[in-house]
Design an enzyme around this catalytic site. Structure first.
Site, PDB file in Angstrom:
ATOM      1  N   TYR A  92      -4.876  10.469  -1.788  1.00  0.00           N
ATOM      2  CA  TYR A  92      -5.627  10.049  -0.603  1.00  0.00           C
ATOM      3  C   TYR A  92      -6.736  11.072  -0.351  1.00  0.00           C
ATOM      4  CZ  TYR A  92      -6.428   7.687   3.816  1.00  0.00           C
ATOM      5  OH  TYR A  92      -7.000   7.001   4.850  1.00  0.00           O
ATOM      6  N   LYS A 104       7.795 -16.618  -7.798  1.00  0.00           N
ATOM      7  CA  LYS A 104       6.755 -16.720  -8.823  1.00  0.00           C
ATOM      8  C   LYS A 104       6.277 -15.316  -9.212  1.00  0.00           C
ATOM      9  CE  LYS A 104       4.332 -19.668 -11.249  1.00  0.00           C
ATOM     10  NZ  LYS A 104       3.594 -20.808 -10.728  1.00  0.00           N
TER      11      LYS A 104
END
Length: 763
Positions: A40, A95
């Site tokens: 970060y 899925k």
């Protein structure tokens, strides 16, 4: 299992141990402050600036290139209809799971709360920069056609509505092969399509791309044959309206060559089937119940080529053969679209793969001596490990050739190797294992069935058809536990301590006494031992009243092993009993031996353990590659602990020169081919992926297997007993339900194999 039990099990599966089926995990180190400052602020600014200069750098510095969005508005979910976006989320997560396990593609599932086409498209366009591809899912027709068309036109990443194209691609590959087998020409083939939804329209279009003529196609919806004189047809239905003056499926089926079912159960009658042309091709793909029952169809026409959407019949048309691998190929070349050429490349790759020799691993999984191209094998099996190495390259090449790829691939063989390395075979190995057991389930005695976890496992193996359980223990306790988990099947329950079993106990006692009466065993002591569940269970297997045995959940390993060795003994020709544990690791399946029996094996023992382990590995359809591990490398230590391994390896090299085995080796060299190649290029293991470690003693093997299991959450199957005359397998203390189910499947396969060997010996 009752419907309520199935419902509860499904809900528990999705809720525990944490809600949902997919999660986000870090791919970079994050332990130190330095790591976090790179992940970060301030380090993250650098890739941001690079991407600002060139948006394509997002593929270099972020997960975009391996990230697909599975997007739905929940308007056409499975067979559930328009149930809304929130209710569709479990399907979209499912899925995502398939994308990951079959092609190593990461997924965010996104459920959009609108049925307005413009708003849906706007939402997808606004979030598209996050993703490398878009998989549209469960969107009702006709809106699905416009949504996909516009998104393909307006986005520069691959977009595919799998409900349309998945079934089309798989069934087209199967159709090409079925037409070849029946010596037809596709341009002359008469095709009837029952159904006019998104999948039916896409199938019909793709069949035309394969050479089918529109004049030879008849499509039906709920109102009957779609004729060109019918009013108010959608553009998609009008595209396939026929000039023929027919109205019903009955009329359409006369002299038809092919029936494509994408509608509902039982619409095709045997009488209709009888009117079809010679060698009819029937793809009844409605799920879970096809347009005509498989057995009914093949009983009606012995010349039929039949495919369904079900896994329990030959020729399963399953979308999982397509979408993971199509997106894999598209992502790997940074394709800006999935075009018709890429779909056709997938069709041809699947059709071609069905004609190639089938790996033994697949034959084993489906219980076949040899799967060969023909009427019962026109499409590859979902478990075929070659899919990831064949379909993505075909799709990627088509993308490059048609100019939609932003990245090229120079070394295609290296690319195929990388694809195979992405997942190894561990994701499919358990499914292969369970599938093979189901082909010929055997009677398995669960010697501790009054333990809840053991009983839960017995319930699963019964309901899934993996084995035929026999439950040992206190009848009253077992029945109470069965009621608590809705296990209401008619399963044999035996309590060896009851008077009802006296006749059998006396019979077993007499056999045991005759075997061991010259070893201090009296008939009375034999009778007393038969009250003990492990002795009783072992005698059931010994005397053919059961085929296999599972025990050890609540008792120490040595306590359970003793009666097995006394009553069952070693297999003919065996000189050693040992165990191996199959660990499902991130690098693939890894067999560890010996994890339970031999405390300090000699060099001869180690050689025998290696041979037995190799035989077990072959049962899974894998080629054994064994490393004999130690704290030293190739003679770097003269200590007897290392020298016994060198002696074992020397013996194996002399007597089994074709065996892929080497050592002694430190574990990191055994598992890291680059290190091994650099330091020990002479090793027989160079360039090969080690899938078995043979340890110098029980301490090392047992500690390693349990450490892998706990620290790395590696699934374990085992200990798998090797060298026994009959199939007996002993659990580790407190094994999980999944571990018990898996070892039950092993026991069934062991019984299948021993039965096969007995028949071969008898012949």
């Amino acid at each position: 299992m009752s419907e309520e039990s199935k419902r509860r099990e499904a809900l528990i599966y999705h809720a525990k141990p944490q809600p949902g089926k997919i999660k986000v995990v870090p791919t970079k180190k994050y332990a130190s402050q330095r790591d976090l400052s790179l992940a970060y602020s301030p380090g993250v600014a650098e890739p941001c600036l690079e991407i600002e200069k060139d948006k394509d750098n997002a593929y270099r510095y972020t997960s975009k290139g391996n990230l697909v969005a599975v997007i739905s508005n929940g308007t056409a979910v499975l067979g559930l209809g328009n149930i809304g976006p929130e209710a569709s989320k479990p399907v979209m997560e499912g899925k995502g799971l398939l994308f990951k396990i079959f092609a190593d593609i990461d997924v965010f599932d996104i459920e959009v709360d609108t049925e307005n086409v413009d708003k849906f498209i706007e939402t997808v366009k606004n979030i598209a920069p996050t993703f490398g591809g878009i998989n549209l899912e469960d969107i009702k027709a006709p809106e699905a056609f416009e949504i996909e068309r516009r998104l393909k036109e307006e986005l520069d990443i691959p977009v595919m509505h799998d409900d349309q194209h998945g079934t089309a691609i798989i069934s087209a590959a199967a159709l090409i092969n079925a037409i070849e087998i029946t010596n037809r020409k596709i341009e002359d083939t008469k095709i009837v399509i029952s159904g006019a939804g998104a999948a039916a329209i896409s199938c019909s279009r793709l069949y035309q791309s394969c050479g089918a003529e529109k004049k030879n196609m008849v499509m039906l919806d709920s109102k009957g044959v779609i004729r060109n004189d019918r009013e108010k047809l959608t553009a998609e239905k009008a595209e396939f309206a026929t000039h023929r003056k027919i109205d019903t499926l009955d009329e359409a089926m006369k002299d038809a060559d092919v029936f494509i079912g994408l509608s509902m159960a039982d619409v095709l009658s045997p009488e209709m089937l009888k009117t079809m042309a010679k060698d009819p091709i029937v793809f009844a793909m409605s799920n879970p119940n096809p347009e005509i029952n498989y057995q009914l169809a093949i009983d009606t026409r012995d010349d039929i080529i039949m495919a369904t959407g079900r896994s329990d019949h030959p020729n399963q048309v399953n979308n999982v053969l397509g979408f993971p691998f199509i997106f894999r190929g598209a992502l790997d070349v940074r394709a800006t679209a999935i075009n018709e050429e890429m779909k056709m490349a997938a069709v041809k790759a699947l059709a071609r793969l069905a004609k190639e020799p089938v790996p033994e691993q697949v034959n084993i999984a489906y219980g076949k001596t040899k799967l060969t191209f023909g009427k019962d094998y026109i499409i590859p099996k979902p478990f075929d490990p070659r899919l990831i190495a064949e379909v993505p390259p075909a799709v990627a090449k088509a993308a490059i050739e048609t100019g939609v790829a932003k990245k090229s691939i120079k070394d295609w063989e290296k690319y195929k190797d990388n694809l195979l390395q992405r997942l190894g075979s561990h994701n499919k190995l358990v499914r292969l294992l369970l599938n093979r057991a189901k082909l010929d389930p055997k009677r398995v005695v669960f010697a501790e069935a009054d333990q809840l976890n053991v009983l839960k496992a017995a319930q699963i193996v019964h309901e899934e058809g993996i084995a035929k359980p026999i439950l040992l223990g206190r009848t009253e306790t077992i029945k109470e536990l069965m009621a608590s988990i809705d296990f209401d099947a008619d399963i044999p329950i035996i309590d060896p301590k009851t008077e009802e079993e006296n006749a059998r106990k006396n019979k077993y006692a007499k056999v045991y006494w005759n075997q061991r009466k010259r070893r201090g065993v009296t008939y009375y002591s034999a009778q007393r031992l038969m009250r003990e569940r492990n002795y009783f269970a072992a005698m059931m297997v010994d005397q053919g009243d059961a085929d296999a045995l599972i025990s050890g959940y609540s008792r120490s390993y040595p306590t359970v092993v003793k009666p097995m060795l006394e009553l069952i003994g070693m297999a003919p020709g065996a000189t050693k009993v040992a165990t191996t544990n199959l660990m499902m690791t991130k690098r693939g399946p890894l067999f560890l031996s010996d994890t339970s029996i031999n405390i300090d094996p000699s060099s001869k023992d180690l050689a025998k353990i290696a041979q037995m382990t190799a035989s077990v590995i072959k049962l899974f359809g894998l080629d054994p590659v064994l490393a004999m591990v130690s704290y030293s490398n190739f003679g770097s230590s003269g200590n007897e602990k290392a020298s016994k391994i060198r002696e074992a390896v020397s013996y194996l090299h002399r007597h089994f020169p074709d065996m892929d085995v080497d050592g002694e080796l430190q574990t990191d060299f055994a598992l890291n081919d680059e290190m091994l190649r650099e330091k020990f290029p002479f090793s027989k293991l160079v360039g090969k992926k080690v899938n078995s470690l043979i340890f110098p003693n029980l301490d090392a093997a047992n500690i390693t297997y349990k450490m892998l299991k706990e620290l790395h959450e590696a699934d374990s199957i085992g200990p798998i007993m090797m060298g026994m005359r009959k199939p007996v397998h002993i659990l580790q203390l407190g094994a999980s339900v999944d571990e018990i189910v898996n070892i039950s499947a092993i026991a069934v396969i062991d019984a299948q194999q021993k039965e096969k060997q007995e028949k071969e010996n008898a012949e």
